[in-house]
Design a protein around this motif. Structure first.
Motif, PDB file in Angstrom:
ATOM      1  N   CYS A   1       0.852  -1.010   0.042  1.00 55.70           N
ATOM      2  CA  CYS A   1       0.146   0.014   0.024  1.00 55.70           C
ATOM      3  C   CYS A   1       0.844   1.427  -0.019  1.00 55.70           C
ATOM      4  CB  CYS A   1      -0.835   0.101   1.130  1.00 55.70           C
ATOM      5  SG  CYS A   1      -1.973   1.447   1.363  1.00 55.70           S
TER       6      CYS A   1
ATOM      7  N   ASP B   1     -13.348  -4.001  -5.383  1.00 54.63           N
ATOM      8  CA  ASP B   1     -13.839  -3.271  -4.176  1.00 54.63           C
ATOM      9  C   ASP B   1     -12.901  -3.333  -2.932  1.00 54.63           C
ATOM     10  OD1 ASP B   1     -14.999  -5.449  -3.621  1.00 54.63           O
ATOM     11  OD2 ASP B   1     -16.895  -4.435  -3.247  1.00 54.63           O
ATOM     12  N   TRP B   2     -12.122  -4.392  -2.988  1.00 55.07           N
ATOM     13  CA  TRP B   2     -11.305  -4.849  -1.879  1.00 55.07           C
ATOM     14  C   TRP B   2     -10.505  -3.337  -1.344  1.00 55.07           C
ATOM     15  CZ3 TRP B   2      -6.061  -4.622  -0.800  1.00 55.07           C
ATOM     16  CH2 TRP B   2      -5.503  -5.472   0.477  1.00 55.07           C
ATOM     17  N   CYS B   3     -10.425  -3.105  -0.079  1.00 47.63           N
ATOM     18  CA  CYS B   3      -9.604  -2.109   0.289  1.00 47.63           C
ATOM     19  C   CYS B   3      -8.630  -2.373   1.543  1.00 47.63           C
ATOM     20  CB  CYS B   3     -10.602  -1.107   1.203  1.00 47.63           C
ATOM     21  SG  CYS B   3     -11.875  -0.228  -0.025  1.00 47.63           S
ATOM     22  N   CYS B   4      -7.608  -1.747   1.583  1.00 48.92           N
ATOM     23  CA  CYS B   4      -6.331  -2.258   2.592  1.00 48.92           C
ATOM     24  C   CYS B   4      -7.230  -2.347   4.043  1.00 48.92           C
ATOM     25  CB  CYS B   4      -5.401  -1.022   2.499  1.00 48.92           C
ATOM     26  SG  CYS B   4      -4.037  -1.221   3.879  1.00 48.92           S
TER      27      CYS B   4
ATOM     28  N   GLY C   1      -7.667   1.404   4.686  1.00 44.04           N
ATOM     29  CA  GLY C   1      -8.823   1.546   4.048  1.00 44.04           C
ATOM     30  C   GLY C   1      -8.632   2.071   2.380  1.00 44.04           C
ATOM     31  N   ALA C   2      -7.377   2.306   1.969  1.00 40.70           N
ATOM     32  CA  ALA C   2      -7.025   2.736   0.727  1.00 40.70           C
ATOM     33  C   ALA C   2      -7.481   1.598  -0.261  1.00 40.70           C
ATOM     34  CB  ALA C   2      -5.573   2.816   0.668  1.00 40.70           C
ATOM     35  N   PRO C   3      -8.015   2.299  -1.367  1.00 39.90           N
ATOM     36  CA  PRO C   3      -8.519   1.368  -2.437  1.00 39.90           C
ATOM     37  C   PRO C   3      -7.337   0.464  -2.924  1.00 39.90           C
ATOM     38  CG  PRO C   3      -8.315   3.611  -3.221  1.00 39.90           C
ATOM     39  CD  PRO C   3      -8.035   3.607  -1.810  1.00 39.90           C
ATOM     40  N   LYS C   4      -7.799  -0.610  -3.760  1.00 35.94           N
ATOM     41  CA  LYS C   4      -6.801  -1.571  -4.173  1.00 35.94           C
ATOM     42  C   LYS C   4      -5.868  -0.896  -5.231  1.00 35.94           C
ATOM     43  CE  LYS C   4      -7.187  -5.915  -7.127  1.00 35.94           C
ATOM     44  NZ  LYS C   4      -7.858  -6.739  -7.916  1.00 35.94           N
TER      45      LYS C   4
END
Length: 56
Positions: free
Chosen positions: A9, A39-42, A46-49
């Motif tokens: 990330c 739509d998976w996030c860190c 919470g950062a996007p893929k």
């Protein structure tokens, strides 16, 4: 030697390791980056893929 890759990330430096998956998000070990939902996030920040980069 495995062909699994790692992605980091750019926001918080969390590492997604394909070999380990992300069981807390429902991604089993061995889940390839290409097979993950868009739509998976860190799980840390919470950062996007698309904020992740392939680690060389």
């Amino acid at each position: 030697m495995s062909d699994f890759k790692k992605y980091q990330c750019r926001e918080c430096e969390h590492i997604y390791d394909e070999a380990k998956g992300d069981p807390d998000s429902g991604l089993a070990p061995g889940t390839l980056w290409a097979d993950m939902p868009n739509d998976w996030c860190c799980p840390i920040c919470g950062a996007p893929k698309d904020f992740f980069r392939l680690m060389e």
